[in-house]
Write an enzyme that holds these catalytic residues in place. Sequence first.
Site, mmCIF file in Angstrom:
data_model
loop_
_atom_site.group_PDB
_atom_site.id
_atom_site.type_symbol
_atom_site.label_atom_id
_atom_site.label_comp_id
_atom_site.label_asym_id
_atom_site.label_seq_id
_atom_site.Cartn_x
_atom_site.Cartn_y
_atom_site.Cartn_z
ATOM 1 N N GLU A 1 0.868 -1.181 0.000
ATOM 2 C CA GLU A 1 0.000 0.000 0.000
ATOM 3 C C GLU A 1 0.909 1.236 0.000
ATOM 4 O O GLU A 1 1.624 1.466 0.972
ATOM 5 C CB GLU A 1 -0.880 -0.041 1.246
ATOM 6 C CG GLU A 1 -1.942 1.008 1.335
ATOM 7 C CD GLU A 1 -2.760 0.868 2.618
ATOM 8 O OE1 GLU A 1 -3.121 1.909 3.191
ATOM 9 O OE2 GLU A 1 -3.017 -0.285 3.060
ATOM 10 N N ASP B 1 -4.485 9.925 9.646
ATOM 11 C CA ASP B 1 -3.199 9.367 10.059
ATOM 12 C C ASP B 1 -2.650 10.041 11.308
ATOM 13 O O ASP B 1 -2.853 11.235 11.537
ATOM 14 C CB ASP B 1 -2.191 9.501 8.913
ATOM 15 C CG ASP B 1 -2.590 8.646 7.731
ATOM 16 O OD1 ASP B 1 -2.664 7.416 7.910
ATOM 17 O OD2 ASP B 1 -2.847 9.189 6.640
#
Length: 259
Positions: A46, A57
């Site tokens: 990924e 994140d």
Amino acid sequence: MNRISALFAKATEPVLNVYTTAGFPRFEDTMTVLNALQAGGVDIIEVGMPYSDPVADGETIQLSNQAALEQGMSVAHLFAQLKDMRKTITVPVLLMGYINPVLQYGVEAFCAKCAEVGVDGLILPDLPMVEYEASYREIFEKYGLYNILLITPQTNDERIRHIDSVSKGFIYMVSSASTTGAKTGISADQEVYFSRIAAMNLRNPRLIGFGISDHESFMKASKNASGAIIGSAFVKMIAQAKDLSAEIVDFVQSIKGKK
């Protein structure tokens, strides 16, 4: 057959998907990291597209995004780095990021470039499912790209079943309502959530992400899914690596219990 579907069709062990930020730790490291991940035995790679405001994140991946952007990484540069990817990389590759850079590039142009370099799917956490279905699904399918959708402990059963009906490849199960890297390990509450989703007998395989950092948490998550996703723990490791390729191989093998 899309490489992601082919992988799950033949997988006999838990699937390991590892996230890495493009252009990190150094601008020119993208393909070095991808080749080392494959050499270590990763099942899916990924690749994060650096963005100035990666809201899902945590600090580790935010800092890697910032560093990559400061070193000049962009969507155009990433595609240039991935141009010959399929000369060496055989595992499925996903691009993960946020919808704004894709819109700036042009959705159809972006999808066409993904197909050209050999990308298999996209993870765009801030692309609303209704917008995807109304405006982008046909474009994604035209270029053979899977749109990997996310569910969380707060996602209701009706929405989960709808996500399952429009998904291909796998469903990304976010393990907790937090940012990446905020917690490590698997709690009792998370195991209840994993069991609940497993009991729904969904059509698509599921990979669990957020909080997976070692062999123990990888195997624990995989009991109620087809595998798991590691991001922050990997990014933290490569940020400090002295021998990048060798340490990546060791990391992947340790997660899979091969070392």
